[in-house]
Design a protein around this motif. Sequence first.
Motif, PDB file in Angstrom:
ATOM      1  N   GLU A 265     -59.665 -76.724  46.304  1.00  0.00           N
ATOM      2  CA  GLU A 265     -58.922 -77.829  45.695  1.00  0.00           C
ATOM      3  C   GLU A 265     -59.522 -78.308  44.374  1.00  0.00           C
ATOM      4  O   GLU A 265     -59.002 -79.237  43.735  1.00  0.00           O
ATOM      5  CB  GLU A 265     -58.816 -79.007  46.670  1.00  0.00           C
ATOM      6  N   ASP A 266     -60.610 -77.709  43.928  1.00  0.00           N
ATOM      7  CA  ASP A 266     -61.263 -78.134  42.689  1.00  0.00           C
ATOM      8  C   ASP A 266     -60.374 -77.881  41.476  1.00  0.00           C
ATOM      9  O   ASP A 266     -59.629 -76.889  41.420  1.00  0.00           O
ATOM     10  CB  ASP A 266     -62.580 -77.373  42.481  1.00  0.00           C
ATOM     11  N   ARG A 267     -60.493 -78.769  40.492  1.00  0.00           N
ATOM     12  CA  ARG A 267     -59.909 -78.535  39.167  1.00  0.00           C
ATOM     13  C   ARG A 267     -60.990 -77.833  38.336  1.00  0.00           C
ATOM     14  O   ARG A 267     -61.857 -78.472  37.758  1.00  0.00           O
ATOM     15  CB  ARG A 267     -59.491 -79.843  38.501  1.00  0.00           C
ATOM     16  N   VAL A 268     -60.920 -76.523  38.291  1.00  0.00           N
ATOM     17  CA  VAL A 268     -61.985 -75.731  37.685  1.00  0.00           C
ATOM     18  C   VAL A 268     -61.711 -75.545  36.193  1.00  0.00           C
ATOM     19  O   VAL A 268     -60.712 -74.937  35.809  1.00  0.00           O
ATOM     20  CB  VAL A 268     -62.124 -74.368  38.383  1.00  0.00           C
ATOM     21  N   LEU A 269     -62.632 -76.063  35.379  1.00  0.00           N
ATOM     22  CA  LEU A 269     -62.540 -75.837  33.945  1.00  0.00           C
ATOM     23  C   LEU A 269     -63.287 -74.565  33.557  1.00  0.00           C
ATOM     24  O   LEU A 269     -62.862 -73.820  32.685  1.00  0.00           O
ATOM     25  CB  LEU A 269     -63.113 -77.035  33.165  1.00  0.00           C
TER      26      LEU A 269
END
Length: 285
Positions: A265-269
Amino acid sequence: MNSATGSDDPRDYLLDQGYENYTETDHATWNTLARRQRDILKGRIADQFLDGLDRLGIGEEGIPDFRAMNQRLRAAIGWEVVAVPGLIPDLAFFRLLADRKFPAGFWIRKPEQIDYIEEPDIFHDVFGHVPLIMQPIYADYLEAYGKAGLVAAEHGALKRLARLYWYTVEFGLAQTPQGLRIVGAGIASSPGETVFSLESPSSNRIGFDLARVMRTLYRIDDYQETYFVLDGVEAWPSLDLDRLIPLWKELEAQEDIQPGEIQSEDRVLTNGDGSYHRDKAKSAA
């Protein structure tokens, strides 16, 4: 955050800075650190940090005198820096922040320690931490953090607050129109981590999420495996206790997350390749 043991009354730790006791070598060490760090921070640090340095007169004119610096801090934001002997117990630390007082070590590293010290000194505490306190929303965040810490101690949630401090106040990044910028003092006072945090392919850079951060373990002995990125330089999280207390209870049933682990669920940059820490572990084996 601090981890020393002793009295929880912050008054037991407050000292006079002893400005007159600094030697020429001490001031020269400060100037070397400040000059080097200011150069390397250009284009990497939030503009508000550099503005705070200038407004507070924190530069290359020797170690700042807390008396003069506090006149500007109090007038601008109602905060002051207080000298302490080093790490102090958590509750004393929280009470100072809740009272809009930032505790800072008064001693400075030796010339032979110019690149690394284990315990934070005045350069880390003042150069790294104090400039952003001139930003009202950040100053309010620190105050709210102190108040939340006092409540966290009653709910067995100190480790949650320690992780939040680590990944925001010490090692936070933020999105800006110019790209990612540093807002954490642990990065801002370290030439190596200044570059590593933004430019290394090794580490993850993940969008900030309060619950995620409070579940995540961190490294105290090396560069971070993961950096969390605020949505803006003024996007410090709200520390509403009506939200925090239920969240702490919810997190008790969830496992900790390892420093370099990515969740679905991470917002990976940036999905880091882990090469720095992997290679270092191999060389140590």
